[in-house]
Design an enzyme around this catalytic site. Sequence first.
Site, mmCIF file in Angstrom:
data_model
loop_
_atom_site.group_PDB
_atom_site.id
_atom_site.type_symbol
_atom_site.label_atom_id
_atom_site.label_comp_id
_atom_site.label_asym_id
_atom_site.label_seq_id
_atom_site.Cartn_x
_atom_site.Cartn_y
_atom_site.Cartn_z
ATOM 1 N N LYS A 41 -2.640 -0.272 -0.257
ATOM 2 C CA LYS A 41 -3.239 -0.315 -1.597
ATOM 3 C C LYS A 41 -2.286 0.196 -2.678
ATOM 4 C CE LYS A 41 -6.854 2.181 -0.433
ATOM 5 N NZ LYS A 41 -6.760 2.177 1.039
ATOM 6 N N THR A 42 -1.681 1.353 -2.433
ATOM 7 C CA THR A 42 -0.828 1.942 -3.460
ATOM 8 C C THR A 42 0.380 1.053 -3.750
ATOM 9 O OG1 THR A 42 -1.519 4.188 -2.908
ATOM 10 C CG2 THR A 42 0.586 3.950 -4.037
ATOM 11 N N GLU A 46 -6.593 0.981 -7.807
ATOM 12 C CA GLU A 46 -6.879 1.001 -6.374
ATOM 13 C C GLU A 46 -8.379 1.095 -6.153
ATOM 14 O OE1 GLU A 46 -4.748 3.441 -3.676
ATOM 15 O OE2 GLU A 46 -2.949 3.477 -4.936
#
Length: 461
Positions: free
Chosen positions: A121-122, A165
């Site tokens: 995600k990051t 996110e």
Amino acid sequence: MQLDFNTPIHVYFSGIGGISMSGLARILKSRGFTVSGSDRAQSALTDALAADGIRVIIGQKKENITPDIDLVVFTAAIRPDNPEYIAVMENGIPHMTRSVLLGQIMRGYKDPVAISGTHGKTTTTSMISEILMEAGTDPTLSIGGILDSIGGNVRIGNSSYFAAEACEYTNSFLDMFPGIGIILDIDADHLDFFKDLADIRRSFRKFAQRIPEDGALVINAQIPDYEEIIEGLSCDVIVYGPDDSADYWPENIRYNKLAYPTYTLCSRESDGSVKKQEISLSVPGEHNVFNSMAAVAAADRLGISRDDAAAALKKYTGTERRFQVLGTRNGFTVIDDYAHHPTEIEATLRTASNYPHRELYCVFQSHTYTRTKALMDDFAKALTLADHIILAPIYAARETDTLGISEHTLAGKIEALGHPCLCLSTFEEIEKYLLQNCQSGDLVITMGAGNINEVGANLVS
């Protein structure tokens, strides 16, 4: 409570030092809100907030909750026995979770993108962020890590674009309102909250269903039975995967000496033709090929040019704690990585196999007893990809029950696979061992979602 962003109030963040909480605090401050908060310990993030004029209290106690506070935002780590939580309930102060606030902020943007998935995600949020900035869209960004190009984890823009996110833990992503949603993968994780993988899949299905009819879902074809997630959705569905059965796929993947990939991105157009774009990344590993495809698919949906996307991806050099090269010591290289799930560990160690090195040392700090116990065999198998394995004590995080396990339990599983493993009880012992045993040309990776990065930082400082 529904915030009126045209009427600023005093908002108190309980757990303000968290990566997401600190970003949301900055967003509200930029909109004229009075913002304050507390955290259990001082950190670089709390110091930065204080430097920006946000009052931060170190230590959480009842007295922090004063009558002038109009709303309290709780991070997911705050439990009912927390003194601030008790004070809020006793005084009847309006309150909400971090994810509810993020969802309310997201609703105010015309082009919101929410990036979900068990892993990546990051990195993918950072890639999309770089693309949006390269295209001059002046976006607002909320990232779960530190991105050098924005000098932190949040950027305050003045446009319709917002990228954030969307974390599945405690189902927080079900409070979001994405116009474009991304699902990078679905794996068994956070089993202190979810019952099992089927429970996790149900939550991702609900996340997909939150996307409106005029929106789009970008999803990875490598998710087993991903068709169950997208069945009957009213929004457009864009699939990326390893071959031309998907809407986006890579061809001719090759790597340079630092394991950075270059590939040809292929996408099927509405007329059936195939559009191609050469993409070169400045972050290593095949998993980042797929992360970048998800980012480009979202950018395409937003109408951003492929040239801007390719230029941004070339510039993106990573986020802190994602295969981050910290430096060298005595001729060996030290890298830090946030990997804390067997799938992530395997991806990181396979990436390291393409990075120049003699011997590979993996210093692993498992994150939470729940995760370690549930995925013990998978952890052991993934870690054997390193030449040398050193285990630090398990990082408890929010947990107090050891469940009868320790790093020695995991070591036993690794040794049962025929691979030697060493348990060391302090960071000082780990650093001393590495300095005594690593030779010039070796590669050391400190790995985990806790504070194991301190080992790497100490080695190269």
